[in-house]
Structure formats: C-alpha cells, structure tokens
Scaffold this active site. Structure first.
Site, PDB file in Angstrom:
ATOM      1  N   ASP A   1      31.544 -49.692 -16.777  1.00 16.63           N
ATOM      2  CA  ASP A   1      32.604 -50.625 -17.147  1.00 16.63           C
ATOM      3  C   ASP A   1      32.095 -51.573 -18.253  1.00 16.63           C
ATOM      4  OD1 ASP A   1      35.250 -52.117 -16.340  1.00 16.63           O
ATOM      5  OD2 ASP A   1      33.694 -53.659 -16.330  1.00 16.63           O
TER       6      ASP A   1
ATOM      7  N   VAL B   1      38.634 -56.797 -22.044  1.00 15.43           N
ATOM      8  CA  VAL B   1      37.333 -57.490 -21.942  1.00 15.43           C
ATOM      9  C   VAL B   1      37.590 -58.881 -21.366  1.00 15.43           C
ATOM     10  CG1 VAL B   1      35.292 -58.295 -23.196  1.00 15.43           C
ATOM     11  CG2 VAL B   1      36.497 -56.250 -23.989  1.00 15.43           C
TER      12      VAL B   1
ATOM     13  N   GLU C   1      44.057 -57.345 -25.006  1.00 14.87           N
ATOM     14  CA  GLU C   1      43.197 -58.495 -24.686  1.00 14.87           C
ATOM     15  C   GLU C   1      42.517 -58.350 -23.313  1.00 14.87           C
ATOM     16  OE1 GLU C   1      42.423 -61.396 -26.642  1.00 14.87           O
ATOM     17  OE2 GLU C   1      40.971 -61.362 -25.033  1.00 14.87           O
TER      18      GLU C   1
ATOM     19  N   LYS D   1      33.116 -52.137 -22.291  1.00 14.52           N
ATOM     20  CA  LYS D   1      33.425 -53.478 -22.826  1.00 14.52           C
ATOM     21  C   LYS D   1      32.523 -53.814 -24.009  1.00 14.52           C
ATOM     22  CE  LYS D   1      35.293 -55.274 -18.495  1.00 14.52           C
ATOM     23  NZ  LYS D   1      34.922 -55.785 -17.165  1.00 14.52           N
TER      24      LYS D   1
ATOM     25  N   GLY E   1      40.297 -59.862 -11.855  1.00 13.11           N
ATOM     26  CA  GLY E   1      41.298 -60.443 -10.949  1.00 13.11           C
ATOM     27  C   GLY E   1      42.680 -59.986 -11.369  1.00 13.11           C
TER      28      GLY E   1
ATOM     29  N   PHE F   1      51.430 -49.125 -11.185  1.00 10.26           N
ATOM     30  CA  PHE F   1      51.933 -50.319 -10.494  1.00 10.26           C
ATOM     31  C   PHE F   1      50.959 -50.689  -9.390  1.00 10.26           C
ATOM     32  CE2 PHE F   1      55.417 -52.685  -8.153  1.00 10.26           C
ATOM     33  CZ  PHE F   1      55.638 -53.604  -9.169  1.00 10.26           C
TER      34      PHE F   1
ATOM     35  N   THR G   1      46.990 -48.112 -15.729  1.00  9.48           N
ATOM     36  CA  THR G   1      46.558 -47.092 -14.770  1.00  9.48           C
ATOM     37  C   THR G   1      45.027 -47.112 -14.716  1.00  9.48           C
ATOM     38  OG1 THR G   1      46.446 -45.313 -16.416  1.00  9.48           O
ATOM     39  CG2 THR G   1      48.575 -45.655 -15.356  1.00  9.48           C
TER      40      THR G   1
ATOM     41  N   GLU H   1      36.975 -51.657  -9.972  1.00  5.98           N
ATOM     42  CA  GLU H   1      37.728 -50.497 -10.446  1.00  5.98           C
ATOM     43  C   GLU H   1      38.137 -49.646  -9.251  1.00  5.98           C
ATOM     44  OE1 GLU H   1      38.496 -50.025 -13.863  1.00  5.98           O
ATOM     45  OE2 GLU H   1      37.778 -52.073 -13.704  1.00  5.98           O
TER      46      GLU H   1
END
Ligand SMILES: NC(=O)C1=CN([C@@H]2O[C@H](COP(=O)(O)OP(=O)(O)OC[C@H]3O[C@@H](n4cnc5c(N)ncnc54)[C@H](O)[C@@H]3O)[C@@H](O)[C@H]2O)C=CC1
Ligand SMILES: N[C@@H](CC=O)C(=O)O
Length: 362
Positions: free
Chosen positions: A225, A157, A154, A229, A327, A11, A101, A214
């Site tokens: 990262d 990436v 989704e 991707k 974001g 969360f 998470t 991150e």
C-alpha cells in the site's frame, strides 16, 4: 443551482460514508458550496446494482439503515443482483463516477477499467483506488484530457488530508528534492498497539474493524500500500515516472511485538517509512522499509492512523503535512474534495468558454 449526479462504484466503507455525508449534510453542503449532489446509481460486488435517475435519485436513508454486509439491491425498484459496472458506468446518465472498489496493486483492475469506461463515456472520475493511479496515471490523465473531463484522486494518499493538492498547488516556484513519510494508517496503528501489549493478529483485527485496513490487510502489513502511495507522490511531485519495480518494499511482518517494545524502551519507535529522493543525475530513488526512529525525529511521534510526510525543498527546507491517513469518513471527505475540485474546474471551463464567446462576439 448546479447539480451533480453521482454513480458510486463499490459500496463499502468509503462510498457508504460518502452517501452518509450526502444524506446527512447535503443541504448544508449545497448552501456552502453552491451545488447539489444526487446519487443516481450504486454498484457493489456483493449488493448488486441500483439505478434511480428520476426525482431525487436513490433514497439513501433506507440503504444506510441496512448493515453493510446485508445490503441486497435485487428486490429494490431499479435494482439488480449483478453489479453491472460497465453498463452503469457507460450508460446511466451521471456527471461523476466515484470509484471505491478494492485496490489491486498488481495491475489495478478492475478499477482501471471502471475509470477508463467512465472517462470514455465523458464522465468525470474521482477515485480513492490506488491501483489505477499508481500504475496508469499518465495514460488516464491523457484520456481524460482528450475527453474533456476531470480525473481526481486526492484520497489515494493520506485519505482526506489534502497532501496531493497541497504539493501541486502550494509548491509552485520551488524545487521538491524528495520526501519521507509515514503513509499507511493500518501499519502505524498496528505498531502502536504492539507497543501497548496487543498481539499482531489482534492489532490487525482492530485496524480492520476501524475501517483503516485494505480488504486484504497483507497490502498494509507487507508495505505494498505504501509502495503505491510512494509511486503516486513521487510521480506527481517529482515527475519521477516510477513503476513498482523501482520501489523496493519491505513491510512490518518480520517485526515482533518484542522488537517493538524493546525498541520503545530504548527510545526508538519503529515506523514503516516510504521515501523518495532525487539523485544528482535527476533520476529518483525510492523505497519502503521499517525504520527504528529515535524519539524526537519528526516521524517518530506520528501515532495511530495519522500519517505525516516531510517534503524536502530548496527554498523552504522541510515542509511537513500531517493528518488522517485512513478511515471511512476521512476518505469519503477526499471524494467530496475531489467533487469540489471538479466543480471549480468546470466553473473555470464554463467561464473560459464564455469569455472566448464574448471575445468572438466583441
Ligand atoms: N478505508 C480507507 O481508509 C481508505 C481506502 N482507500 C481505498 O478506497 C477503496 C475503498 O476502500 P473501502 O471502502 O475502505 O474498502 P471496502 O473493502 O470497505 O469496500 C470496497 C467495496 O467495493 C466492492 N467491490 C469490490 N470489487 C468490486 C467490483 N468489481 N465491482 C463492484 N464493487 C466491488 C466490495 O464489495 C466492497 O463493498 C480501496 O481501493 C482502498 O484502497 C484509500 C484511502 C483510505
Ligand atoms: N489501508 C490504508 C488505507 C488508506 O490508504 C491505510 O491503512 O493507510
């Protein structure tokens, strides 16, 4: 009216933004999309776990009024100081588990287990977590197929920008031969801020505060990262079967503010580029590296947390998809789009079962 009960695992920025979306525009979504959403469980490493399966489920407004770092479920009705992930995922009746998470680029854990537990319990999964998808997509898909549930990702990436669905659904009948893209919002934001005079550390701190980075921003800065991707995109779009070892990776940490500013004065923009291309023998080569692109290159003008990927195809030439790459709200939207995808697939499954029954009757 169909209703989906959600369990939110993690969360932080993303799942909290999803809760805000549900609390703020649940009725409008219900009217537009034809299904309702109810959150029945939340777990978080720091806040603990909270379960309410009666009435309207968890009352989100009071939770969202508490500052993120101060949330503590232990004193709440249905709350516990421990996250109790396995129990919540396996035992609490929910239709969809939304996993958000921390991404672990080494082995995908503990998110990998969260996804497996959910699928084994017959629950649909949507996740923004790149670890399980980049490292174990094939086996998780197969597990989901065996259990008759959906596995959607989704947001892994380009956050909410529908790049995976676009590539999967819109490129039928043509061959994608490769792609190159700016695929990390944080590093792109940092490079832009260096150009405008900020220090590396201050630029990273800004990206963290804006919810782009991150939990450990090393993954953004050192390129891991983007490596994940590139694996996800190449494996989905090119059927590449890449592992981390197949994708050499250099990040932007060796670039100084001076390098970036000098390049800009010469009409060059440093970008962290992730790419993959099919070789003549059918295998795929991929890499992540910073590149100084001339002004006028399609990726040179990609600024801030915006991401862009250019797909090279045989019939259409280059097709470019661009939009937010990071974001909280943008990534929460990706989870919502996954839920919509699950709803569509469930509808098709129900319609398929009905027509099969009708065929048997008639
Ligand atoms: N923020 C973004 O722009 C994007 C994020 N993502 C991915 O989405 C995921 C979530 O991102 P954010 O919400 O921004 O991160 P965050 O760091 O704000 O939140 C992660 C939350 O997960 C919780 N958590 C960590 N391990 C846990 C565990 N074992 N059990 C229960 N809770 C646990 C943490 O306490 C934290 O509240 C990450 O995997 C990230 O890579 C993907 C695309 C974009
Ligand atoms: N940290 C990532 C978030 C999305 O995957 C980024 O900055 O792009």
């Amino acid at each position: 009216m169909t209703r989906y009960d959600l369990a939110l695992i993690g969360f932080g920025g993303v799942n909290r933004a999803l809760a805000e979306l549900i609390a703020g525009r649940g009725d409008a979504l219900e009217a537009e999309l034809g299904f309702a959403l109810r959150v029945v469980a939340i777990t978080d490493l720091r806040a603990g776990s909270l379960v309410r399966t009666d009435g309207d489920g968890i009352d989100l407004a009071p939770l969202l009024a508490v500052a993120p770092g101060e949330l503590d479920f232990s004193a709440m009705d249905g709350g516990d100081a421990e996250p109790r992930n396995e129990w919540v995922i396996r035992e609490v009746p929910a239709d969809i588990v939304a996993e958000a998470t921390f991404t672990n680029p080494m082995d995908g854990e503990p998110a990998l287990s969260h996804v497996r537990w959910a699928i084994e319990a017959g629950k649909h999964v949507c996740t923004t977590n790149k670890g399980p998808v980049a490292l174990h997509c094939r086996s998780l898909r197969e597990l989901a197929r065996r259990h008759g549930v959906c596995f959607e990702f989704e947001g892994t990436v380009m956050s909410g920008t529908p790049v995976l669905r676009t590539a999967r659904r819109m490129f039928g009948g043509l061959a994608v031969t490769g792609f190159e893209g700016v695929l990390n919002g944080t590093s792109n934001y940092v490079l832009g801020r260096l150009e405008s005079g900020l220090s590396f550390a201050d630029a990273v701190a800004e990206a963290q505060a804006l919810g782009y980075a991150e939990a450990d921003p090393t993954a953004d800065i050192e390129g891991y990262d983007v490596q994940l991707k590139v694996m996800i995109l190449a494996n989905e779009v090119l059927g590449a079967g890449l592992t981390r070892a197949d994708v050499p990776c250099t990040g932007i940490s060796a670039l100084t503010a001076e390098d970036v500013r000098r390049a800009a004065a010469e009409g060059l923009r440093w970008k962290l580029v992730g790419s993959a291309a099919r070789r003549p023998d059918g295998t795929v080569e991929a890499r992540v590296a910073p590149v100084a692109l001339p002004d006028g290159h399609p990726l040179a003008g990609v600024t801030g947390p915006v991401n862009t990927v250019a797909f090279h195809t045989d019939l259409l030439g280059t097709v470019t998809v661009g939009g937010p790459g990071a974001g909280r709200v943008e990534t929460a939207y990706a989870l919502l789009s996954d839920v919509i995808g699950i709803h569509e697939q469930s509808g098709r499954a129900v319609a398929g079962a009905k027509s099969l029954q009708e065929a048997h009757r008639g």
